[in-house]
Design a protein around this motif. Structure first.
Motif, PDB file in Angstrom:
ATOM      1  N   THR A   1      29.579  33.286  49.461  1.00 13.79           N
ATOM      2  CA  THR A   1      31.133  33.293  49.891  1.00 13.79           C
ATOM      3  C   THR A   1      31.880  32.763  48.705  1.00 13.79           C
ATOM      4  OG1 THR A   1      30.474  33.108  52.275  1.00 13.79           O
ATOM      5  CG2 THR A   1      32.652  32.795  51.414  1.00 13.79           C
ATOM      6  N   VAL A   2      32.819  33.602  48.228  1.00 20.23           N
ATOM      7  CA  VAL A   2      33.617  33.460  47.118  1.00 20.23           C
ATOM      8  C   VAL A   2      35.068  33.362  47.629  1.00 20.23           C
ATOM      9  CG1 VAL A   2      34.099  33.701  44.624  1.00 20.23           C
ATOM     10  CG2 VAL A   2      31.894  33.803  45.433  1.00 20.23           C
ATOM     11  N   ALA A   3      35.607  32.342  47.527  1.00 22.95           N
ATOM     12  CA  ALA A   3      37.033  32.409  47.987  1.00 22.95           C
ATOM     13  C   ALA A   3      37.398  33.304  49.312  1.00 22.95           C
ATOM     14  CB  ALA A   3      38.010  33.044  47.033  1.00 22.95           C
ATOM     15  N   LYS A   4      36.436  32.902  50.323  1.00 26.06           N
ATOM     16  CA  LYS A   4      36.443  33.323  51.724  1.00 26.06           C
ATOM     17  C   LYS A   4      36.080  34.766  51.903  1.00 26.06           C
ATOM     18  CE  LYS A   4      40.012  29.910  52.799  1.00 26.06           C
ATOM     19  NZ  LYS A   4      41.396  29.721  53.509  1.00 26.06           N
TER      20      LYS A   4
ATOM     21  N   TYR B   1      43.601  26.709  43.151  1.00 26.76           N
ATOM     22  CA  TYR B   1      44.639  26.848  44.027  1.00 26.76           C
ATOM     23  C   TYR B   1      45.909  26.239  43.495  1.00 26.76           C
ATOM     24  CZ  TYR B   1      40.919  28.351  46.989  1.00 26.76           C
ATOM     25  OH  TYR B   1      39.701  28.901  47.542  1.00 26.76           O
ATOM     26  N   GLY B   2      47.100  26.623  43.834  1.00 21.70           N
ATOM     27  CA  GLY B   2      48.498  26.245  43.702  1.00 21.70           C
ATOM     28  C   GLY B   2      48.880  27.077  42.542  1.00 21.70           C
ATOM     29  N   LEU B   3      48.308  28.306  42.098  1.00 19.62           N
ATOM     30  CA  LEU B   3      48.693  29.197  40.994  1.00 19.62           C
ATOM     31  C   LEU B   3      49.729  30.202  41.421  1.00 19.62           C
ATOM     32  CD1 LEU B   3      45.426  28.987  38.946  1.00 19.62           C
ATOM     33  CD2 LEU B   3      47.627  27.806  38.315  1.00 19.62           C
ATOM     34  N   GLU B   4      50.187  30.285  42.839  1.00 23.61           N
ATOM     35  CA  GLU B   4      50.985  31.478  43.118  1.00 23.61           C
ATOM     36  C   GLU B   4      52.023  32.084  42.145  1.00 23.61           C
ATOM     37  OE1 GLU B   4      50.125  28.562  44.827  1.00 23.61           O
ATOM     38  OE2 GLU B   4      48.929  29.534  46.223  1.00 23.61           O
ATOM     39  N   LYS B   5      52.892  30.905  41.627  1.00 23.57           N
ATOM     40  CA  LYS B   5      53.907  31.217  40.521  1.00 23.57           C
ATOM     41  C   LYS B   5      53.443  32.055  39.369  1.00 23.57           C
ATOM     42  CE  LYS B   5      56.980  27.805  42.433  1.00 23.57           C
ATOM     43  NZ  LYS B   5      57.835  26.650  42.090  1.00 23.57           N
ATOM     44  N   ASN B   6      52.207  31.283  39.154  1.00 26.63           N
ATOM     45  CA  ASN B   6      51.638  31.959  37.616  1.00 26.63           C
ATOM     46  C   ASN B   6      50.924  33.408  37.804  1.00 26.63           C
ATOM     47  OD1 ASN B   6      51.752  28.883  37.722  1.00 26.63           O
ATOM     48  ND2 ASN B   6      52.428  29.753  35.817  1.00 26.63           N
TER      49      ASN B   6
ATOM     50  N   GLY C   1      49.194  36.732  40.286  1.00 28.34           N
ATOM     51  CA  GLY C   1      49.642  37.668  40.981  1.00 28.34           C
ATOM     52  C   GLY C   1      49.980  39.184  40.550  1.00 28.34           C
ATOM     53  N   ARG C   2      50.644  40.056  41.203  1.00 26.76           N
ATOM     54  CA  ARG C   2      51.090  41.225  40.772  1.00 26.76           C
ATOM     55  C   ARG C   2      51.917  41.256  39.623  1.00 26.76           C
ATOM     56  NH1 ARG C   2      49.785  45.251  42.882  1.00 26.76           N
ATOM     57  NH2 ARG C   2      49.569  44.566  45.034  1.00 26.76           N
ATOM     58  N   GLY C   3      51.459  41.795  38.522  1.00 19.64           N
ATOM     59  CA  GLY C   3      52.022  42.073  37.091  1.00 19.64           C
ATOM     60  C   GLY C   3      51.686  40.809  36.121  1.00 19.64           C
ATOM     61  N   LYS C   4      50.892  39.952  36.646  1.00 19.64           N
ATOM     62  CA  LYS C   4      50.514  38.717  35.857  1.00 19.64           C
ATOM     63  C   LYS C   4      48.991  38.963  35.271  1.00 19.64           C
ATOM     64  CE  LYS C   4      54.272  36.412  36.824  1.00 19.64           C
ATOM     65  NZ  LYS C   4      54.270  35.331  37.931  1.00 19.64           N
ATOM     66  N   THR C   5      48.653  38.111  34.132  1.00 15.53           N
ATOM     67  CA  THR C   5      47.377  38.371  33.782  1.00 15.53           C
ATOM     68  C   THR C   5      46.505  36.907  33.406  1.00 15.53           C
ATOM     69  OG1 THR C   5      48.000  40.237  32.453  1.00 15.53           O
ATOM     70  CG2 THR C   5      46.023  39.074  31.478  1.00 15.53           C
ATOM     71  N   PHE C   6      45.511  36.817  33.924  1.00 14.09           N
ATOM     72  CA  PHE C   6      44.433  35.902  33.774  1.00 14.09           C
ATOM     73  C   PHE C   6      43.387  36.170  32.894  1.00 14.09           C
ATOM     74  CE2 PHE C   6      40.704  33.657  35.026  1.00 14.09           C
ATOM     75  CZ  PHE C   6      41.134  32.011  35.027  1.00 14.09           C
TER      76      PHE C   6
ATOM     77  N   ILE D   1      39.481  34.354  41.291  1.00 13.91           N
ATOM     78  CA  ILE D   1      41.058  34.617  40.751  1.00 13.91           C
ATOM     79  C   ILE D   1      41.539  36.034  41.434  1.00 13.91           C
ATOM     80  CG2 ILE D   1      42.666  35.114  38.885  1.00 13.91           C
ATOM     81  CD1 ILE D   1      42.213  32.220  39.251  1.00 13.91           C
ATOM     82  N   SER D   2      40.649  37.117  41.057  1.00 12.66           N
ATOM     83  CA  SER D   2      40.968  38.345  41.635  1.00 12.66           C
ATOM     84  C   SER D   2      41.085  38.188  43.123  1.00 12.66           C
ATOM     85  CB  SER D   2      40.013  39.439  41.414  1.00 12.66           C
ATOM     86  OG  SER D   2      40.171  40.568  41.673  1.00 12.66           O
ATOM     87  N   LEU D   3      40.259  37.346  43.933  1.00 12.64           N
ATOM     88  CA  LEU D   3      40.446  37.389  45.432  1.00 12.64           C
ATOM     89  C   LEU D   3      41.418  36.469  45.724  1.00 12.64           C
ATOM     90  CD1 LEU D   3      36.471  37.077  45.839  1.00 12.64           C
ATOM     91  CD2 LEU D   3      38.013  39.113  46.397  1.00 12.64           C
ATOM     92  N   LEU D   4      41.770  35.395  45.109  1.00 13.04           N
ATOM     93  CA  LEU D   4      42.862  34.850  45.640  1.00 13.04           C
ATOM     94  C   LEU D   4      44.104  34.975  45.419  1.00 13.04           C
ATOM     95  CD1 LEU D   4      41.239  31.216  44.726  1.00 13.04           C
ATOM     96  CD2 LEU D   4      41.713  31.903  46.987  1.00 13.04           C
ATOM     97  N   TYR D   5      44.376  35.922  44.181  1.00 13.21           N
ATOM     98  CA  TYR D   5      45.747  36.386  43.889  1.00 13.21           C
ATOM     99  C   TYR D   5      45.588  37.649  43.485  1.00 13.21           C
ATOM    100  CZ  TYR D   5      45.956  31.282  43.071  1.00 13.21           C
ATOM    101  OH  TYR D   5      45.704  29.857  43.243  1.00 13.21           O
ATOM    102  N   PRO D   6      45.721  38.438  44.540  1.00 16.59           N
ATOM    103  CA  PRO D   6      45.666  40.014  44.312  1.00 16.59           C
ATOM    104  C   PRO D   6      46.770  40.530  43.581  1.00 16.59           C
ATOM    105  CG  PRO D   6      45.511  39.262  46.751  1.00 16.59           C
ATOM    106  CD  PRO D   6      45.765  38.037  45.940  1.00 16.59           C
TER     107      PRO D   6
END
Length: 112
Positions: free
Chosen positions: A33-36, A70-75, A77-82, A96-101
């Motif tokens: 299980t990774v990120a639920k 966790y806590g990266l919602e502002k950084n 998500g859609r249109g952002k790159t990790f 990251i892919s699962l937590l921040y679609p």
């Protein structure tokens, strides 16, 4: 899934059958299980790094300031790159892919 199948098909063409069988023999598939999310992961047989990374990315009480994801919602998500440099098996990239679609994830591992 289609991209993974295409990548696997290309690798099969480029690798000799003996090398391909050797790599498959060194690896095992396990459910983690990774990120639920329940995922089937392939890793080298007897690899302890996978267990460490899975437990690390699943620490839901740790923000990025505490060494978590966790806590990266502002950084992210859609249109952002990790960019995950030194991604090893890619556990952090998957989380990251699962937590921040919608995040574009670039995973780089230069191990030889």
């Amino acid at each position: 899934q289609k991209s993974i199948l295409e990548l696997w098909s290309m690798a099969r063409v480029e690798l000799s059958q003996d090398l391909l069988l050797k790599v498959l023999d060194m690896s095992v598939e396990t459910m983690r299980t990774v990120a639920k999310h329940d995922l089937n992961l392939w890793a080298p047989r007897d690899d302890t790094g996978l267990e460490y990374m899975v437990s690390h990315v699943n620490e839901v009480d740790k923000t990025v300031d505490q060494g978590g994801l966790y806590g990266l919602e502002k950084n992210l998500g859609r249109g952002k790159t990790f960019v995950d440099v030194g991604s090893c098996l890619g556990t952090t990239s998957m989380a990251i892919s699962l937590l921040y679609p919608g995040t574009r994830v670039v995973s780089i591992e230069v191990a030889s």
